[in-house]
Design a protein around this motif. Structure first.
Motif, mmCIF file in Angstrom:
data_model
loop_
_atom_site.group_PDB
_atom_site.id
_atom_site.type_symbol
_atom_site.label_atom_id
_atom_site.label_comp_id
_atom_site.label_asym_id
_atom_site.label_seq_id
_atom_site.Cartn_x
_atom_site.Cartn_y
_atom_site.Cartn_z
ATOM 1 N N VAL A 1 46.307 54.461 34.291
ATOM 2 C CA VAL A 1 45.502 53.637 33.371
ATOM 3 C C VAL A 1 45.596 52.159 33.735
ATOM 4 O O VAL A 1 44.574 51.453 33.846
ATOM 5 C CB VAL A 1 45.952 53.870 31.916
ATOM 6 N N LEU A 2 46.815 51.673 33.946
ATOM 7 C CA LEU A 2 47.001 50.256 34.236
ATOM 8 C C LEU A 2 46.471 49.884 35.620
ATOM 9 O O LEU A 2 45.927 48.796 35.819
ATOM 10 C CB LEU A 2 48.479 49.890 34.115
ATOM 11 N N GLY A 3 46.631 50.790 36.594
ATOM 12 C CA GLY A 3 46.089 50.532 37.920
ATOM 13 C C GLY A 3 44.577 50.435 37.895
ATOM 14 O O GLY A 3 43.978 49.578 38.564
ATOM 15 N N ALA A 4 43.940 51.307 37.114
ATOM 16 C CA ALA A 4 42.482 51.249 36.988
ATOM 17 C C ALA A 4 42.046 49.936 36.333
ATOM 18 O O ALA A 4 41.014 49.360 36.700
ATOM 19 C CB ALA A 4 41.988 52.442 36.173
ATOM 20 N N ALA A 5 42.827 49.456 35.372
ATOM 21 C CA ALA A 5 42.494 48.192 34.704
ATOM 22 C C ALA A 5 42.532 47.025 35.685
ATOM 23 O O ALA A 5 41.648 46.156 35.692
ATOM 24 C CB ALA A 5 43.453 47.943 33.542
ATOM 25 N N ILE A 6 43.554 46.988 36.555
ATOM 26 C CA ILE A 6 43.632 45.915 37.544
ATOM 27 C C ILE A 6 42.520 46.074 38.582
ATOM 28 O O ILE A 6 41.955 45.082 39.074
ATOM 29 C CB ILE A 6 45.016 45.893 38.217
ATOM 30 N N GLY A 7 42.191 47.315 38.924
ATOM 31 C CA GLY A 7 41.066 47.542 39.819
ATOM 32 C C GLY A 7 39.774 46.986 39.244
ATOM 33 O O GLY A 7 38.944 46.425 39.974
ATOM 34 N N ALA A 8 39.602 47.112 37.931
ATOM 35 C CA ALA A 8 38.412 46.557 37.282
ATOM 36 C C ALA A 8 38.381 45.035 37.410
ATOM 37 O O ALA A 8 37.311 44.438 37.586
ATOM 38 C CB ALA A 8 38.385 46.971 35.813
ATOM 39 N N VAL A 9 39.557 44.398 37.335
ATOM 40 C CA VAL A 9 39.617 42.948 37.523
ATOM 41 C C VAL A 9 39.203 42.587 38.950
ATOM 42 O O VAL A 9 38.495 41.597 39.176
ATOM 43 C CB VAL A 9 41.031 42.420 37.207
ATOM 44 N N ALA A 10 39.644 43.393 39.937
ATOM 45 C CA ALA A 10 39.247 43.142 41.329
ATOM 46 C C ALA A 10 37.738 43.185 41.488
ATOM 47 O O ALA A 10 37.157 42.438 42.287
ATOM 48 C CB ALA A 10 39.913 44.160 42.251
ATOM 49 N N MET A 11 37.087 44.049 40.731
ATOM 50 C CA MET A 11 35.627 44.136 40.797
ATOM 51 C C MET A 11 34.966 42.855 40.297
ATOM 52 O O MET A 11 33.875 42.494 40.740
ATOM 53 C CB MET A 11 35.139 45.340 39.999
ATOM 54 N N LEU A 12 35.639 42.143 39.377
ATOM 55 C CA LEU A 12 35.098 40.870 38.910
ATOM 56 C C LEU A 12 35.036 39.849 40.035
ATOM 57 O O LEU A 12 34.212 38.924 40.004
ATOM 58 C CB LEU A 12 35.946 40.322 37.758
ATOM 59 N N PHE A 13 35.918 40.005 41.027
ATOM 60 C CA PHE A 13 35.913 39.128 42.196
ATOM 61 C C PHE A 13 35.080 39.714 43.336
ATOM 62 O O PHE A 13 35.165 39.238 44.470
ATOM 63 C CB PHE A 13 37.346 38.883 42.678
ATOM 64 N N HIS A 14 34.319 40.769 43.037
ATOM 65 C CA HIS A 14 33.460 41.430 44.023
ATOM 66 C C HIS A 14 34.275 41.999 45.185
ATOM 67 O O HIS A 14 33.875 41.917 46.341
ATOM 68 C CB HIS A 14 32.396 40.455 44.553
ATOM 69 N N ARG A 15 35.411 42.590 44.844
ATOM 70 C CA ARG A 15 36.266 43.218 45.857
ATOM 71 C C ARG A 15 36.382 44.714 45.543
ATOM 72 O O ARG A 15 37.468 45.219 45.253
ATOM 73 C CB ARG A 15 37.661 42.571 45.873
ATOM 74 N N ILE A 16 35.254 45.415 45.583
ATOM 75 C CA ILE A 16 35.237 46.832 45.230
ATOM 76 C C ILE A 16 36.100 47.647 46.188
ATOM 77 O O ILE A 16 36.737 48.637 45.794
ATOM 78 C CB ILE A 16 33.781 47.356 45.232
ATOM 79 N N SER A 17 36.161 47.235 47.458
ATOM 80 C CA SER A 17 36.958 47.977 48.439
ATOM 81 C C SER A 17 38.444 47.977 48.106
ATOM 82 O O SER A 17 39.207 48.825 48.595
ATOM 83 C CB SER A 17 36.745 47.387 49.837
ATOM 84 N N LEU A 18 38.880 47.040 47.253
ATOM 85 C CA LEU A 18 40.301 46.970 46.881
ATOM 86 C C LEU A 18 40.672 47.981 45.798
ATOM 87 O O LEU A 18 41.845 48.343 45.664
ATOM 88 C CB LEU A 18 40.640 45.571 46.358
ATOM 89 N N VAL A 19 39.686 48.426 45.021
ATOM 90 C CA VAL A 19 39.966 49.180 43.801
ATOM 91 C C VAL A 19 40.850 50.403 44.030
ATOM 92 O O VAL A 19 41.885 50.563 43.364
ATOM 93 C CB VAL A 19 38.649 49.567 43.088
ATOM 94 N N PRO A 20 40.500 51.328 44.961
ATOM 95 C CA PRO A 20 41.362 52.513 45.116
ATOM 96 C C PRO A 20 42.768 52.176 45.588
ATOM 97 O O PRO A 20 43.741 52.811 45.160
ATOM 98 C CB PRO A 20 40.615 53.369 46.150
ATOM 99 N N TRP A 21 42.892 51.161 46.431
ATOM 100 C CA TRP A 21 44.214 50.811 46.959
ATOM 101 C C TRP A 21 45.064 50.105 45.915
ATOM 102 O O TRP A 21 46.287 50.275 45.878
ATOM 103 C CB TRP A 21 44.080 49.969 48.213
ATOM 104 N N ILE A 22 44.435 49.316 45.050
ATOM 105 C CA ILE A 22 45.183 48.700 43.953
ATOM 106 C C ILE A 22 45.681 49.773 42.993
ATOM 107 O O ILE A 22 46.841 49.752 42.553
ATOM 108 C CB ILE A 22 44.308 47.671 43.212
ATOM 109 N N LEU A 23 44.829 50.719 42.667
ATOM 110 C CA LEU A 23 45.237 51.796 41.773
ATOM 111 C C LEU A 23 46.441 52.544 42.349
ATOM 112 O O LEU A 23 47.428 52.792 41.649
ATOM 113 C CB LEU A 23 44.079 52.755 41.537
ATOM 114 N N LEU A 24 46.368 52.882 43.648
ATOM 115 C CA LEU A 24 47.476 53.602 44.278
ATOM 116 C C LEU A 24 48.729 52.738 44.380
ATOM 117 O O LEU A 24 49.846 53.226 44.195
ATOM 118 C CB LEU A 24 47.048 54.087 45.667
#
Length: 420
Positions: free
Chosen positions: A92-115
């Motif tokens: 849950v928390l990893g997905a939340a931080i991934g959503a913040v990364a999307m605000l910076f237009h860094r979609i490619s970071l999302v799965p790796w941040i979650l992991l």
């Protein structure tokens, strides 16, 4: 005494591996990434530290208490259940931080941040399980694999000129996962040990709720200042992170002093004067250990910045800001030692109150200082926040000394939480 010295040595070595790995990773990323990119990393990593503090209060604290009180056989199902809870919370928390990364237009970071968040918390759970049984010597190998291994991989990518935000979070994920699997093998966990996680929920909430509030208040200080700076641009965040990296070198000494001071005060709970004497003695010892390093970077801040980040770095001219953070670090250390003393007395609610003093000070004048003066304003806000917290501790200690029977901060005794 021999066992305590050995435990202290391996505890210091373990914390040193964790801090050294994080320090080297931060320095290499600062050198490899342009300031705007490094600022994004600093914001995301600050959020990761925040969610790790939530995990520490909600799961790790209860695991540490019950693990210390039980046996090695009892530790396995306790750890297994804690890992199940951690997996849910980390996702849950990893997905939340991934959503913040999307605000910076860094979609490619999302799965790796979650992991990265998930495996970091899972590995933190297994290392704390080992530490709860005073198995620091066992824990250090997995922690070295995770944190020093991370730094080694980052260094390889840096030399190969392949270091990026994506590759950095990939490395964090992989090294944390490897260390987690290694420590699972050390704990000899079996499939049956992962049952019964729901039975732990009430127990963990009961012992961790005050620590949760305290950790939120503490983390809120850094979060507020970083995000205030982000309003001016991520390059400003990068500059502030670059000087924060240097003062965080105090963490191994600070945490080691706290790990000794807290149980010492707890053992002297019936004799507060002896506990206070221990607090002063250990606090002075840690201060003397930190003095040479902070004296050097305070006296030669430009030299330290050029040495770490390079002579042509965008961060080499932040000497005044670094000096201000060194002053703040003295207050941070004093407040940390005071907090360890009150935690040892099972008065964590006092620690919470004074964390809130620092948080309010960081937010109210901090917003004005940061938005008007940038990085130097953030450094001044840091000084003010922890100076206010330290002053509150000093005031409370003096008042308690004058009126030992007085409880100036009343609270329901049933809500007091034992600290480890």
């Amino acid at each position: 005494m021999g066992f305590e010295l050995k435990a202290g040595f391996w505890s210091m070595l373990d914390q040193g591996a964790v801090s050294a790995g994080n320090f080297l990773t931060a320095i290499l990323l600062a050198r490899a990434l342009v300031p705007a990119e490094y600022g994004i990393y600093a914001l995301l990593f600050a959020l990761m530290l925040f969610v790790v503090s939530l995990h520490a209060a909600l799961i790790v604290y209860g695991l540490s208490l019950d693990g210390a009180a039980g046996t090695d056989a009892m530790l396995r199902p306790l750890t297994g259940g804690s890992l199940v809870l951690t997996a849910g919370l980390g996702t849950v928390l990893g997905a939340a931080i991934g959503a913040v990364a999307m605000l910076f237009h860094r979609i490619s970071l999302v799965p790796w941040i979650l992991l990265a968040v998930l495996f970091w918390q899972l590995q933190e759970t297994t290392r704390r399980a080992l530490i709860s049984r005073l198995r620091h010597r066992d824990a250090v190998w997995g922690d070295a694999l995770s944190y020093l291994g991370q730094a080694a991989c980052i260094a390889y990518l840096f030399v190969a000129r392949r270091l990026s935000l994506v590759s950095a979070f990939e490395v964090m994920s992989l090294t944390s996962a490897a260390a987690w699997l290694f420590q699972i093998s050390q704990l000899k966990l079996a499939f049956r040990d992962f049952r019964g996680a729901l039975r732990l929920l009430q127990r963990f909430w009961g012992v961790g709720r005050w620590m949760l509030l305290t950790n939120i208040a503490q983390a809120f200080i850094d979060q507020a200042l970083f995000w205030f700076l982000a309003l001016r641009g991520t390059a400003e965040v990068a500059s502030f992170q670059s000087i924060v990296n240097l003062v965080r070198a105090m963490n191994p000494v600070m945490f080691a002093i706290g790990s000794v001071l807290l149980p010492t005060v707890a053992a002297q709970r019936e004799n507060p004067a002896a506990g206070l004497h221990a607090g002063r003695r250990y606090g002075l010892l840690g201060g003397l250990m930190l003095l040479p390093y902070f004296g050097m970077i305070f006296t030669f801040p430009g030299l330290a910045l050029r040495f770490l980040y390079g002579p042509n770095s965008a961060y080499s001219g932040l000497g005044l800001e670094l000096r201000l953070l060194v002053i703040a670090s003295a207050f941070v250390y004093a407040a940390y030692v005071s907090g360890a003393y009150y935690n040892g007395l099972s008065k964590s609610y006092i620690v919470l109150r004074f964390q809130l003093v620092a948080a309010v000070t960081a937010v109210v004048p901090g917003f004005v200082l940061v938005t008007q003066a940038g990085v130097i304003g953030a450094a001044l806000a840091y000084d003010l926040a922890f100076a206010a917290q330290t002053a509150a501790y000093v005031w409370f200690l003096r008042r308690s000394a004058l009126s030992p029977s007085l409880e100036p901060l009343s609270i329901d005794p049933a809500s007091q939480v034992e600290q480890p």
